[in-house]
Design a protein around this motif. Structure first.
Motif, PDB file in Angstrom:
ATOM      1  N   UNK A   1      48.395  28.762  37.403  1.00  0.00           N
ATOM      2  CA  UNK A   1      48.569  30.130  37.890  1.00  0.00           C
ATOM      3  C   UNK A   1      49.434  30.121  39.146  1.00  0.00           C
ATOM      4  N   UNK A   2      50.459  30.959  39.152  1.00  0.00           N
ATOM      5  CA  UNK A   2      51.350  31.089  40.299  1.00  0.00           C
ATOM      6  C   UNK A   2      51.396  32.545  40.725  1.00  0.00           C
ATOM      7  N   UNK A   3      51.229  32.787  42.007  1.00  0.00           N
ATOM      8  CA  UNK A   3      51.375  34.149  42.514  1.00  0.00           C
ATOM      9  C   UNK A   3      52.846  34.527  42.549  1.00  0.00           C
ATOM     10  N   UNK A   4      53.160  35.697  42.029  1.00  0.00           N
ATOM     11  CA  UNK A   4      54.520  36.229  42.109  1.00  0.00           C
ATOM     12  C   UNK A   4      54.679  37.159  43.309  1.00  0.00           C
ATOM     13  N   UNK A   5      53.585  37.374  44.028  1.00  0.00           N
ATOM     14  CA  UNK A   5      53.686  38.151  45.257  1.00  0.00           C
ATOM     15  C   UNK A   5      52.648  39.250  45.369  1.00  0.00           C
ATOM     16  N   UNK A   6      52.161  39.437  46.578  1.00  0.00           N
ATOM     17  CA  UNK A   6      51.254  40.536  46.884  1.00  0.00           C
ATOM     18  C   UNK A   6      52.063  41.825  46.991  1.00  0.00           C
ATOM     19  N   UNK A   7      51.682  42.841  46.233  1.00  0.00           N
ATOM     20  CA  UNK A   7      52.403  44.118  46.241  1.00  0.00           C
ATOM     21  C   UNK A   7      51.911  44.983  47.391  1.00  0.00           C
ATOM     22  N   UNK A   8      50.623  45.224  47.397  1.00  0.00           N
ATOM     23  CA  UNK A   8      50.011  46.009  48.466  1.00  0.00           C
ATOM     24  C   UNK A   8      48.527  45.664  48.495  1.00  0.00           C
ATOM     25  N   UNK A   9      47.983  45.545  49.682  1.00  0.00           N
ATOM     26  CA  UNK A   9      46.557  45.261  49.808  1.00  0.00           C
ATOM     27  C   UNK A   9      45.733  46.503  49.490  1.00  0.00           C
ATOM     28  N   UNK A  10      44.558  46.274  48.926  1.00  0.00           N
ATOM     29  CA  UNK A  10      43.521  47.303  48.786  1.00  0.00           C
ATOM     30  C   UNK A  10      43.979  48.572  48.072  1.00  0.00           C
ATOM     31  N   UNK A  11      44.623  48.467  46.902  1.00  0.00           N
ATOM     32  CA  UNK A  11      45.051  49.703  46.228  1.00  0.00           C
ATOM     33  C   UNK A  11      43.879  50.596  45.832  1.00  0.00           C
ATOM     34  N   UNK A  12      42.801  49.991  45.331  1.00  0.00           N
ATOM     35  CA  UNK A  12      41.647  50.797  44.946  1.00  0.00           C
ATOM     36  C   UNK A  12      40.973  51.446  46.129  1.00  0.00           C
ATOM     37  N   UNK A  13      40.868  50.719  47.232  1.00  0.00           N
ATOM     38  CA  UNK A  13      40.222  51.264  48.421  1.00  0.00           C
ATOM     39  C   UNK A  13      41.037  52.404  49.026  1.00  0.00           C
TER      40      UNK A  13
END
Length: 439
Positions: A95-107
């Motif tokens: 598994x490789x992260x392609x990047x964090x888009x935005x933190x806490x979208x649900x919150x």
């Protein structure tokens, strides 16, 4: 429960405080390489102890339950209360992260709901877990007109990647006309609509920049229950296929960690499964004499429903995940519109919440577009019939569950009888629980 010695004890990772990077439970909350595998003693037996992160539990749940064979590379999206990130899972299940888009979208969804709700008074960084789903329902009532300046300011602030979202207080917007405006105000519904679209657009633009082939997409996390967004991902045509597990929220974490354990110890990352893998029902009334009892007859039940009865329906084992898929349901006729109000009152839910339909798979095209199967109730469809008003949302959408004979024989039989009685192959279906309770 197990009639042979245990091999491994597996524990899903977590942490005790949202704003703390310490005090981990197991392997902790985040981290693709956060795996602990060591010997231990339990009940006098030597066993192995395995734990991996909450982040990995989501990814392995989606990968292990997906219909794609092991070795098929996939993209994955986790969007939930805290995670908002894309990944690539290769042929060896690396598994490789392609990047964090935005933190806490649900919150952020939950925060916006609290901003409009006069009863919400929690501190910065705190939300009510159920509010995100409520805001998603309200968004359907919004107008597609251009958002006003006050609303756009709120969207800009809440989606600013350079601001620590968890430091923002509701009081930050005290001078805004949206502050305590009321959750059912039409102006707030339009803000919710534009806010939902803005979050999706951020993720969509990010995905276009990082994907490099048309491998399938796995969607997981609490926002994977957002049927509107799931449908939008399908419509983008960026991926060859899309899979969302019925337990995409945290209810799938234990399964994901079990699959992660199996992969770590045996190299196997796929399992055989059914959505009906929850607990078995049990009788908790010793003397049911004050109820009338009769032999089950699908024809009799269909006639009761057609005559306006609302029925609790329990069979077999409960569904895994939060959606009732025909084993623990409250059933009613899909007409008149008043049945929507009745069901929400029974469950002590807000009146703006939609009720989902059950539909015979072979008749999906009579009521919904597109008509392809939707066995886990995780996509929006356009309602194309006017005979099912109780399951038609204000924007003329619904999140149907299609039912075929092999998937759920008894529910398929009841729907078939109901169609013979009423001429309609659809029923109202909501979870047999009270507000805020799992079952």
């Amino acid at each position: 429960m197990i009639d042979r010695p245990l091999d491994v004890i597996a524990q899903s990772g977590w942490r005790r405080a949202v704003d703390s990077d310490c005090d981990d439970i197991g392997a902790g909350h985040a981290g693709l390489d956060s795996i602990i595998y060591s010997p231990c003693m339990m009940m006098g037996q030597k066993v192995s102890y395995f734990t991996s992160s909450h982040e990995r539990s989501h990814l392995l749940c989606a990968y292990g339950l997906s219909p794609f064979p092991q070795g098929q590379p996939c993209y994955a999206l986790i969007w939930e209360g805290q995670f908002g990130e894309f990944y690539r899972i290769d042929k060896d299940v690396n598994i490789t992260s392609l990047g964090r888009v935005i933190d806490s979208p649900g919150d952020r969804f939950a925060f916006l709901y609290g901003l409009a709700d006069p009863t919400f008074n929690l501190r910065p960084g705190q939300i009510r877990l159920s509010d995100a789903g409520k805001l998603m329902a309200i968004a359907a009532y919004g107008k597609t007109d251009k958002i006003d300046e006050d609303g756009q300011h709120i969207i800009d602030v809440l989606l600013d990647k350079h601001i620590d979202f968890r430091t923002i207080s509701k009081e930050h917007f005290q001078s805004s006309p949206y502050y305590n405006i009321g959750i059912e105000h039409s102006r707030f519904a339009t803000l919710a609509y534009h806010f939902s679209n803005a979050i999706f657009e951020i993720f969509y633009q990010f995905a276009k920049d990082v994907i490099f082939d048309r491998a399938p997409l796995l969607i997981v996390g609490g926002c994977g229950l957002n049927c509107d967004w799931n449908t939008k991902w399908i419509e983008t045509a960026l991926f060859s296929d899309i899979f969302v597990p019925p337990c995409s929220n945290d209810s799938g974490s234990a399964i994901g960690t079990a699959i992660d354990t199996l992969f770590h110890t045996k190299g196997i990352a796929k399992i055989r499964w059914t959505p009906y893998a929850g607990e078995s029902a049990y009788d908790d009334i010793e003397n049911p004499s004050h109820f009338s009892q009769e032999q089950y007859s699908p024809r009799r039940v269909a006639e009761l429903l057609d005559n306006g009865c609302v029925l609790g329906w329990v069979q077999g084992r409960y569904e895994m995940g939060p959606r009732a898929l025909g084993n623990r349901s409250i059933l009613a006729a899909p007409y008149p519109r008043g049945n929507l109000i009745r069901l929400n009152r029974i469950k002590n839910r807000e009146g703006f919440r939609p009720i989902a339909p059950l539909c015979l798979e072979e008749y999906m095209g009579d009521y919904f577009h597109p008509a392809h199967p939707s066995p886990y109730m995780l996509e929006f469809r356009k309602v194309i019939s006017n005979v099912i008003p109780a399951v038609t949302h204000v924007d003329h959408s619904a999140r149907p569950q299609s039912v075929n004979e092999s998937q759920n024989p008894r529910m398929h039989q009841l729907l078939t009888e109901y169609k013979k009685v009423s001429g309609i192959g659809v029923l109202c279906n909501t979870s047999l629980n009270f507000h805020g309770r799992a079952s």
